[in-house]
Design an enzyme around this catalytic site. Structure first.
Site, short mmCIF file in Angstrom:
data_model
loop_
_atom_site.label_atom_id
_atom_site.label_comp_id
_atom_site.label_asym_id
_atom_site.label_seq_id
_atom_site.Cartn_x
_atom_site.Cartn_y
_atom_site.Cartn_z
N ASP A 191 29.07 -94.98 -2.88
CA ASP A 191 30.07 -94.61 -1.89
C ASP A 191 30.52 -95.92 -1.22
O ASP A 191 29.85 -96.95 -1.33
CB ASP A 191 29.55 -93.60 -0.87
CG ASP A 191 30.70 -92.89 -0.16
OD1 ASP A 191 31.85 -93.38 -0.25
OD2 ASP A 191 30.48 -91.86 0.49
C1 BGC Z 1 33.85 -91.34 1.47
C2 BGC Z 1 34.10 -91.04 0.01
C3 BGC Z 1 35.41 -91.67 -0.41
C4 BGC Z 1 35.34 -93.16 -0.14
C5 BGC Z 1 36.58 -93.92 -0.53
C6 BGC Z 1 33.96 -92.81 1.78
O1 BGC Z 1 33.92 -93.01 3.15
O2 BGC Z 1 32.57 -90.86 1.83
O3 BGC Z 1 34.13 -89.65 -0.20
O4 BGC Z 1 35.66 -91.39 -1.75
O5 BGC Z 1 35.13 -93.36 1.25
O6 BGC Z 1 37.62 -93.64 0.32
#
Ligand code: BGC
Length: 754
Positions: free
Chosen positions: A267
């Protein structure tokens, strides 16, 4: 062909022998004539150490490098589960300001799950994948399959509810649909990210049985049945290790037990330790030094945990290159399925077909919770004046909520949908009723709405009540929204009740007009202290671009509602297992001591409620919910026949088939979801009162009857035995329960496992 192969292998030979001496001047070509796994090895053998390291981490907010010298393209990722996110600048979160990056927003995954229709899931994935492909994206950051543990989780709207079986069955066609475009899915957030509060600073404590029975199955289905080419690690910790660099989750379970050959993506900002990132199963690092949403350091890429620090360890001889080659092999395999896939389609965007997919999923996902004295569908002959009341009738919902926020081509608002459907025959009038969130911007995307309102709450209520009194029908459209502390990433809701004084508004409207339908736009359950005062309640989720049209079709009866709740609505928060038995938002003493504030002082969250999540808890403990898992009404009526089994006794390697007839006994065509639950009548371990093990949506004309069959094997009877670390189906008596909700079982049949 022969000639080309010969040339290619000549270059291969030349390059292999000269590469070490002088990689800059010798052109190197990949041998494209071999089977993919050989081509991967070929490419790997031609890459320098530096090129391999470069592939493992981001080069911008949403992309990672390929190998320019070898013509291996970059990977472009994009959020997210409900539509393709707009372009941000290379190295900043600000909008890039493109004018060709607006898209169709599909209904939120909660709504998709509420259709209980696997075909809808495939349509969703296929259409969304086409848009991603058209926008030249290679990895779609979704779908999300974290289990609904508490109604306070700010991100429940992006997930598929509380049941591992329903989620597993619904997620697989979505993945296949997206990937049919040569675009990878990244099923997220693996694992145990079941709340937003403390998501970066908590450690989940959970027993193995609960992990395997409740929280892992959707991920397992996503990678073993759906073949998701990538998976995204979560932010939280499990067994004291961050999930995106976690030996147990990534190496032991995902890559060994499930034999996963795809790519583990972190993530955004979830990595914080080079050694763990190297050894514990991560393949591709994104968003380090960002909070994933808005903040971020500029040009930090060389400092990523899997960048220079990794290279240094290798050069110093402190780590070998086994892990490196494994990671690069996985990335190259991904490239051959996506960026280097010569057979992928070109995609398309905002086609009439896509709009229809969005609208249809919305219509099928809407859940009719209550419909006393048949307020709905609106009788157009009696509806001379329709009052639409509530902020969510006029509020854009695709902007906001965190990383799933979108820049849409259009979003039909409920009020506009209702006006378009009824405006010719009836006088449709609007009153705000209350003021909630007047914001309308996320990450530089602006809704363009001005929702400022200066009148007092009393004046707004007075206006709404007067309008309700003078109307034939009242449609109240309220619920939650995508502002912080509502249905939104990064924080959880602060309480279970409806915000902004809506309870008072609803009660006042119920007194003013008996033809009241309350429409809740939300991704979460809410308390309904007014449930007995209100004749009709509709759960309408976040439905994306076609929201207003889908809703109007259901209100008018053009679409007969057939959605079913993918999670339980408890009467009050304390009735939910995580709040009664488990820890939320974390261990009480640690919370009081200020833990969870930063990564140096993480807080523990113990899932004491174990496997008793959602209806498993309510049914076992006989705690009556407000609305049960699987519940949803229709404008017609259905009757279930008596269930039959094809045998009384089955052996461990046998199958058993149950059949039941479902008949439309009303006057309108409609669809019913036949739900199969299994009860273990006697067990050596505690088991839930029942568990969903099959479901089928049946479309029926008035008077029509169809037979539904469910075939199960012992996996549907098993529990996870932590000591044996295996699934066990204990011989004995079981019961198959078939109905149209977890609390509406219509017919049962007993059988025995030998
Ligand atoms: C989120 C993800 C997301 C990523 C990219 C993170 O903060 O938890 O779900 O895909 O950011 O934007």
């Amino acid at each position: 062909m022969l000639k080309k192969t010969a040339i290619v292998s000549l270059f291969t030979l030349i390059s292999a022998s000269y590469m070490a001496q002088n990689t800059k001047t010798i052109p190197v070509y990949l041998d494209e004539s071999k089977p993919v796994e050989q081509r991967i090895q070929d490419a790997l053998s031609k890459m320098t150490l530096e090129e391999k390291i470069a592939m493992l981490h981001a080069q911008s907010k949403f992309s990672s490098p390929g190998v320019p010298r070898l013509g291996i393209p970059e990977f472009w990722t994009t959020d997210g589960p409900h539509g393709v996110r707009s372009e941000v600048k290379w190295d900043e979160w600000d909008q890039a300001g493109w004018t060709n990056d607006s898209i169709i927003a599909y209904p939120a995954l909660t709504a998709l799950s509420a259709t209980w229709n696997k075909n809808m899931s495939w349509n969703y994935g296929k259409a969304l994948g086409e848009e991603a492909r058209y926008r030249k994206k290679d990895i779609l950051l979704g779908p999300g399959v974290n289990i609904y543990r508490t109604p306070l989780n700010g991100r429940n709207f992006e997930y598929m509810g509380e049941d591992p079986f329903l989620t597993s069955k619904m997620v697989v066609p979505y993945i296949k649909g997206v990937q049919s475009n040569g675009v990878a899915t990244s099923v997220k957030h693996y694992a145990l990210n079941n709340q937003e509060m403390f998501r970066h600073t908590s450690n989940v404590i959970i027993d193995d049985r609960t992990l395997y029975e409740i929280y892992l199955p959707p991920f397992k289905a996503a990678v073993t049945e759906g073949d998701s080419w990538t998976i995204m690690g979560a932010y939280d910790m499990y067994k004291g290790q961050y999930a995106s660099q976690n030996q147990y989750l990534l190496n032991d379970i995902l890559k060994k037990e499930w034999n996963y050959k795809g790519v583990v993506v972190s993530d955004w900002g979830a990595v914080n330790n080079t050694e763990q990132a190297i050894h514990n199963g991560l393949d591709l690092e994104f968003g380090s030094w960002t909070n994933g949403l808005s903040d971020g350091h500029s040009n930090a890429y060389d400092n990523y945990y899997l960048a220079q620090p990794y290279l240094k360890l290798i050069k110093e001889g402190k780590v070998g290159t086994k892990e490196l080659d494994d990671k690069v092999t996985r990335l190259l395999r991904l490239a051959y399925k996506t960026t280097m896939n010569r057979n992928k389609p070109f995609g398309n965007i905002a086609s009439e077909e896509h709009k229809a997919v969005a609208r249809e999923i919305g219509e099928e996902g809407i859940v009719l919770l209550k419909n006393q004295s048949n307020v709905l569908p609106i009788d157009i002959n009696k509806a001379k004046k329709i009052a639409v009341i509530g902020e969510n009738a006029i509020k854009i919902m695709t902007v906001g909520g965190g990383s799933s926020s979108l820049k849409v081509k259009y979003e039909t608002l409920p009020l506009d949908g209702i006006k378009a459907r009824f405006g010719k025959q009836a006088d449709v009038q609007y009153a705000r009723g209350y003021v909630g969130d007047i914001g309308g911007e996320y990450n530089g995307v602006k809704s363009g709405q001005n929702l400022k309102e200066d009148r007092s709450p009393e004046a707004l209520l007075e206006e709404a009540v007067a309008l309700a009194k003078s109307s034939d029908y009242v449609i109240f459209v309220g619920g939650l929204n995508k502002a912080d502390f509502q249905d939104s990433e990064g924080n959880d809701r602060k309480s279970y009740g409806l915000p902004y004084n809506q309870d008072q508004v609803i009660s006042a409207l119920a007194k003013a007009n008996k033809n009241l339908a309350v429409v809740l736009v939300s991704g979460n359950a809410v308390a309904m202290p007014w449930v007995k005062e209100v004749p009709t309640i509709v759960q309408a989720w976040y439905l994306g671009s076609e929201a207003g049209n889908s809703l109007a079709a259901v209100l008018a009866g053009d679409a007969n509602p057939s959605g079913k709740l993918p999670f339980t609505f408890p009467v009050k928060l304390e009735d939910n297992a995580a709040h009664q038995m488990g820890e939320y938002p974390g261990n009480k003493e640690e919370l009081a001591a200020g833990k969870g504030k930063d990564q140096k002082n993480p807080i523990n969250i113990k899932y004491n409620e174990g496997i008793f999540v959602g209806y498993r808890w309510h049914d076992t403990k006989k705690i009556k919910p407000l609305f049960s898992f699987g519940h949803g009404l229709s404008y017609t009526t259905f009757e279930f026949g008596k269930a039959k089994a094809d045998k009384k006794t089955m052996s461990q390697d046998d199958k058993i088939t149950f059949t039941v007839t479902v008949k439309n006994t009303g006057k309108k065509a409609g669809a019913e979801v036949a739900q199969l639950y299994i009860t273990d009548l006697k067990s050596s371990v505690q088991r839930p009162a029942k568990e969903l093990k099959g479901f089928e949506k049946v479309f029926l004309n008035p008077g029509e009857e169809k037979e539904v069959t469910f075939t199960i094997d012992k996996t549907a009877l098993s529990f996870f035995d932590a000591d044996k670390h295996d699934w066990v189906a204990e011989p004995g008596d079981f019961e198959a329960l078939i109905g149209n909700s977890s609390d509406a079982i219509k017919t049962k049949v007993k059988f025995t496992l030998k």
